[in-house]
Write a protein that holds these residues in place. Structure first.
Motif, PDB file in Angstrom:
ATOM      1  N   ARG A 185       0.838  -1.205   0.000  1.00 49.01           N
ATOM      2  CA  ARG A 185       0.000   0.000   0.000  1.00 49.01           C
ATOM      3  C   ARG A 185       0.873   1.256   0.000  1.00 49.01           C
ATOM      4  NH1 ARG A 185      -4.340  -0.832   4.271  1.00 49.01           N
ATOM      5  NH2 ARG A 185      -4.992  -2.386   2.754  1.00 49.01           N
ATOM      6  N   ALA A 186       2.006   1.178   0.695  1.00 48.62           N
ATOM      7  CA  ALA A 186       2.906   2.334   0.786  1.00 48.62           C
ATOM      8  C   ALA A 186       3.777   2.465  -0.466  1.00 48.62           C
ATOM      9  CB  ALA A 186       3.771   2.209   2.040  1.00 48.62           C
ATOM     10  N   GLY A 187       3.567   1.545  -1.438  1.00 48.47           N
ATOM     11  CA  GLY A 187       4.311   1.652  -2.694  1.00 48.47           C
ATOM     12  C   GLY A 187       5.694   1.008  -2.665  1.00 48.47           C
ATOM     13  N   ASP A 188       5.918   0.137  -1.719  1.00 48.85           N
ATOM     14  CA  ASP A 188       7.216  -0.534  -1.578  1.00 48.85           C
ATOM     15  C   ASP A 188       7.353  -1.644  -2.640  1.00 48.85           C
ATOM     16  OD1 ASP A 188       9.315  -2.168  -0.856  1.00 48.85           O
ATOM     17  OD2 ASP A 188       8.849  -2.138   1.291  1.00 48.85           O
ATOM     18  N   LYS A 189       8.254  -1.428  -3.598  1.00 46.16           N
ATOM     19  CA  LYS A 189       8.385  -2.378  -4.701  1.00 46.16           C
ATOM     20  C   LYS A 189       8.928  -3.733  -4.255  1.00 46.16           C
ATOM     21  CE  LYS A 189       8.335   0.131  -8.907  1.00 46.16           C
ATOM     22  NZ  LYS A 189       8.823   0.020 -10.282  1.00 46.16           N
ATOM     23  N   ALA A 190       9.806  -3.704  -3.267  1.00 47.97           N
ATOM     24  CA  ALA A 190      10.336  -4.982  -2.768  1.00 47.97           C
ATOM     25  C   ALA A 190       9.201  -5.823  -2.194  1.00 47.97           C
ATOM     26  CB  ALA A 190      11.411  -4.726  -1.708  1.00 47.97           C
ATOM     27  N   ALA A 191       8.227  -5.153  -1.575  1.00 47.44           N
ATOM     28  CA  ALA A 191       7.083  -5.874  -1.011  1.00 47.44           C
ATOM     29  C   ALA A 191       6.234  -6.480  -2.123  1.00 47.44           C
ATOM     30  CB  ALA A 191       6.236  -4.932  -0.154  1.00 47.44           C
ATOM     31  N   CYS A 192       6.085  -5.744  -3.238  1.00 51.32           N
ATOM     32  CA  CYS A 192       5.348  -6.275  -4.382  1.00 51.32           C
ATOM     33  C   CYS A 192       6.047  -7.528  -4.916  1.00 51.32           C
ATOM     34  CB  CYS A 192       5.256  -5.231  -5.498  1.00 51.32           C
ATOM     35  SG  CYS A 192       4.246  -3.811  -5.076  1.00 51.32           S
TER      36      CYS A 192
ATOM     37  N   LEU B 271       5.309  -6.112 -14.478  1.00 52.50           N
ATOM     38  CA  LEU B 271       4.927  -5.345 -13.295  1.00 52.50           C
ATOM     39  C   LEU B 271       5.979  -4.310 -12.934  1.00 52.50           C
ATOM     40  CD1 LEU B 271       3.499  -8.482 -11.718  1.00 52.50           C
ATOM     41  CD2 LEU B 271       2.194  -6.360 -11.841  1.00 52.50           C
ATOM     42  N   ASP B 272       6.922  -4.125 -13.866  1.00 51.42           N
ATOM     43  CA  ASP B 272       7.994  -3.152 -13.665  1.00 51.42           C
ATOM     44  C   ASP B 272       8.815  -3.473 -12.416  1.00 51.42           C
ATOM     45  OD1 ASP B 272       9.470  -0.988 -14.399  1.00 51.42           O
ATOM     46  OD2 ASP B 272       8.192   0.492 -13.386  1.00 51.42           O
ATOM     47  N   LEU B 273       9.051  -4.751 -12.210  1.00 54.84           N
ATOM     48  CA  LEU B 273       9.801  -5.190 -11.028  1.00 54.84           C
ATOM     49  C   LEU B 273      11.043  -5.992 -11.437  1.00 54.84           C
ATOM     50  CD1 LEU B 273       6.753  -6.406  -8.885  1.00 54.84           C
ATOM     51  CD2 LEU B 273       8.166  -4.397  -8.390  1.00 54.84           C
ATOM     52  N   GLN B 274      11.509  -5.761 -12.688  1.00 56.69           N
ATOM     53  CA  GLN B 274      12.622  -6.593 -13.182  1.00 56.69           C
ATOM     54  C   GLN B 274      13.864  -6.526 -12.299  1.00 56.69           C
ATOM     55  OE1 GLN B 274      10.950  -4.357 -14.790  1.00 56.69           O
ATOM     56  NE2 GLN B 274      12.150  -2.998 -16.086  1.00 56.69           N
ATOM     57  N   ASN B 275      14.025  -5.399 -11.601  1.00 56.27           N
ATOM     58  CA  ASN B 275      15.203  -5.279 -10.721  1.00 56.27           C
ATOM     59  C   ASN B 275      15.149  -6.244  -9.543  1.00 56.27           C
ATOM     60  OD1 ASN B 275      15.996  -3.248 -12.375  1.00 56.27           O
ATOM     61  ND2 ASN B 275      15.306  -1.578 -11.019  1.00 56.27           N
ATOM     62  N   PHE B 276      13.977  -6.758  -9.294  1.00 54.04           N
ATOM     63  CA  PHE B 276      13.824  -7.675  -8.152  1.00 54.04           C
ATOM     64  C   PHE B 276      13.797  -9.129  -8.589  1.00 54.04           C
ATOM     65  CE2 PHE B 276      12.083  -3.647  -6.836  1.00 54.04           C
ATOM     66  CZ  PHE B 276      12.606  -3.478  -5.569  1.00 54.04           C
TER      67      PHE B 276
ATOM     68  N   PHE C 124      -2.173  -4.767  -7.026  1.00 56.43           N
ATOM     69  CA  PHE C 124      -1.339  -3.667  -6.518  1.00 56.43           C
ATOM     70  C   PHE C 124      -2.038  -2.322  -6.724  1.00 56.43           C
ATOM     71  CE2 PHE C 124       2.533  -6.543  -7.540  1.00 56.43           C
ATOM     72  CZ  PHE C 124       2.289  -7.259  -6.386  1.00 56.43           C
ATOM     73  N   LYS C 125      -2.817  -2.239  -7.809  1.00 53.93           N
ATOM     74  CA  LYS C 125      -3.529  -1.002  -8.090  1.00 53.93           C
ATOM     75  C   LYS C 125      -4.664  -0.783  -7.077  1.00 53.93           C
ATOM     76  CE  LYS C 125      -3.618  -0.606 -12.576  1.00 53.93           C
ATOM     77  NZ  LYS C 125      -4.231  -0.875 -13.901  1.00 53.93           N
ATOM     78  N   SER C 126      -5.303  -1.887  -6.675  1.00 53.69           N
ATOM     79  CA  SER C 126      -6.476  -1.720  -5.804  1.00 53.69           C
ATOM     80  C   SER C 126      -6.215  -2.204  -4.377  1.00 53.69           C
ATOM     81  CB  SER C 126      -7.674  -2.449  -6.407  1.00 53.69           C
ATOM     82  OG  SER C 126      -7.336  -3.799  -6.608  1.00 53.69           O
ATOM     83  N   ILE C 127      -4.944  -2.170  -3.991  1.00 49.24           N
ATOM     84  CA  ILE C 127      -4.584  -2.665  -2.646  1.00 49.24           C
ATOM     85  C   ILE C 127      -5.334  -1.886  -1.548  1.00 49.24           C
ATOM     86  CG2 ILE C 127      -2.504  -1.183  -2.463  1.00 49.24           C
ATOM     87  CD1 ILE C 127      -2.583  -4.824  -1.258  1.00 49.24           C
ATOM     88  N   ASP C 128      -5.763  -0.654  -1.854  1.00 52.69           N
ATOM     89  CA  ASP C 128      -6.517   0.121  -0.861  1.00 52.69           C
ATOM     90  C   ASP C 128      -7.866  -0.519  -0.531  1.00 52.69           C
ATOM     91  OD1 ASP C 128      -4.637   2.031  -0.454  1.00 52.69           O
ATOM     92  OD2 ASP C 128      -5.328   3.302  -2.115  1.00 52.69           O
ATOM     93  N   THR C 129      -8.392  -1.309  -1.459  1.00 52.06           N
ATOM     94  CA  THR C 129      -9.695  -1.930  -1.209  1.00 52.06           C
ATOM     95  C   THR C 129      -9.543  -3.318  -0.583  1.00 52.06           C
ATOM     96  OG1 THR C 129      -9.854  -3.054  -3.341  1.00 52.06           O
ATOM     97  CG2 THR C 129     -10.635  -0.766  -3.261  1.00 52.06           C
ATOM     98  N   PHE C 130      -8.299  -3.714  -0.355  1.00 55.11           N
ATOM     99  CA  PHE C 130      -8.058  -5.030   0.231  1.00 55.11           C
ATOM    100  C   PHE C 130      -8.695  -5.122   1.607  1.00 55.11           C
ATOM    101  CE2 PHE C 130      -5.001  -7.398   3.051  1.00 55.11           C
ATOM    102  CZ  PHE C 130      -5.502  -8.643   2.749  1.00 55.11           C
ATOM    103  N   GLU C 131      -9.542  -6.149   1.742  1.00 58.41           N
ATOM    104  CA  GLU C 131     -10.200  -6.329   3.036  1.00 58.41           C
ATOM    105  C   GLU C 131      -9.439  -7.363   3.831  1.00 58.41           C
ATOM    106  OE1 GLU C 131     -14.410  -7.084   2.881  1.00 58.41           O
ATOM    107  OE2 GLU C 131     -14.465  -6.029   0.962  1.00 58.41           O
ATOM    108  N   TRP C 132      -9.059  -6.977   4.986  1.00 61.36           N
ATOM    109  CA  TRP C 132      -8.217  -7.819   5.786  1.00 61.36           C
ATOM    110  C   TRP C 132      -8.869  -9.155   6.158  1.00 61.36           C
ATOM    111  CZ3 TRP C 132      -4.012  -9.726   6.353  1.00 61.36           C
ATOM    112  CH2 TRP C 132      -3.667 -10.452   7.475  1.00 61.36           C
TER     113      TRP C 132
END
Lengths: 202, 84
Positions: free
Chosen positions: A15-22, B73-78, A59-67
């Protein structure tokens, strides 16, 4: 597998835009998402596309993710909706898109009573036998196939399966049973025919 | 063998195989199976059907497909290739 705290922190980082998390999310969840798509669509390229779309959407709609449902179940729901959109497109030939027209609760009486449960193990391991398993699954109506894949192949609980497919737990149970009976019938026909064929050539 | 019993118990067989049927239903099914060869075949082959699918190898995304997924997903670096 993943405990709740790990999943929660992962979804917050996404949600915070962390690419490593994606990337982490893809690493954990893409194998199962791909398998679901492949088994529903019967086509690798399309299953790959659905896997990509699923994570893009998520990732686009992660704000609507219901826990409540959990990240895995939520991702599966998105994937299943993407699968459905493709299945409903016209001119599909590889898998069955037959919908259930008859009474949902109707359990058909078994017809083929050839006892094939205890053949030599090698009988089940042939390329032909494996191909028949895949064909029988592909030929199931999509609603039965979805439940069988999630429950028996991916080992989701009845409740998770109900959430992913947006149906009741009762419908999951009935469809699972109907799917198993239909597959049993197909495999029984296959093995009866196979054993007959062999007897004749003796 | 009672046709009626076969039909009556058919709907519960999956729950029975999964160990989710109530004790009363299990007892009823087992009583019936003791006398009904046809239903024994159905139960045994139904169990075998589930087992065969369960033991199928799981399909996997190959390395190229994984790389494409990360790129899309534009994550190729990972992307880290899996060593086989």
């Amino acid at each position: 597998m993943n405990d709740h705290a790990t999943e929660q922190s992962l979804s917050e980082r996404i949600r915070a835009g962390d690419k490593a998390a994606c990337a982490e999310c893809i690493e954990i969840h893409s194998p199962a998402i791909y398998r679901l798509a492949l088994r529903m669509l019967g086509n690798q390229a399309e299953a790959e596309d659905v896997t990509q779309e699923t994570f893009l959407n998520a990732f686009k709609s992660i704000d609507t993710f219901e826990w409540r449902a959990g990240l895995q179940t939520w991702l599966h729901r998105i994937a299943y909706n993407n699968v459905l959109m493709r299945l409903r497109k016209p001119r599909r030939e590889t898998v069955s898109v037959q919908v259930l027209t008859e009474n949902e609760g109707l359990i058909e009486t078994p017809r083929q009573l050839f006892d094939w449960c205890c053949l030599p193990e090698a009988e089940y391991a042939t390329t032909e036998a494996r191909a028949e398993l895949a064909r029988a699954l592909n030929d199931l109506p999509e609603k039965l196939r979805a439940v069988f894949v999630l429950r028996d192949l991916e080992e989701h609980s009845t409740e998770e399966t109900a959430t992913i497919l947006a149906i009741s737990t009762e419908a999951v149970k009935t469809r699972l049973h109907r799917a198993r009976l239909a597959l049993r019938e197909r495999l029984a026909d296959y093995y009866a025919e196979r054993i007959n064929r062999r007897e004749e050539t003796k | 063998m009672e046709q009626h019993d076969c039909r009556h118990l058919l709907g519960d067989l999956s729950e029975y195989l999964d160990g989710d049927a109530s004790a009363a239903v299990c007892a009823e099914i087992e009583r019936h199976l003791a006398d009904c060869a046809k239903c024994r075949v159905v139960v045994d082959t139904l169990r075998k059907t589930v087992l065969l699918y369960h033991d199928q190898p799981k399909p996997e995304l190959d390395e190229n497909a994984r790389a494409r997924l990360y790129r899309a997903l534009d994550l190729q670096n990972f992307f880290a290739p899996k060593s086989q």
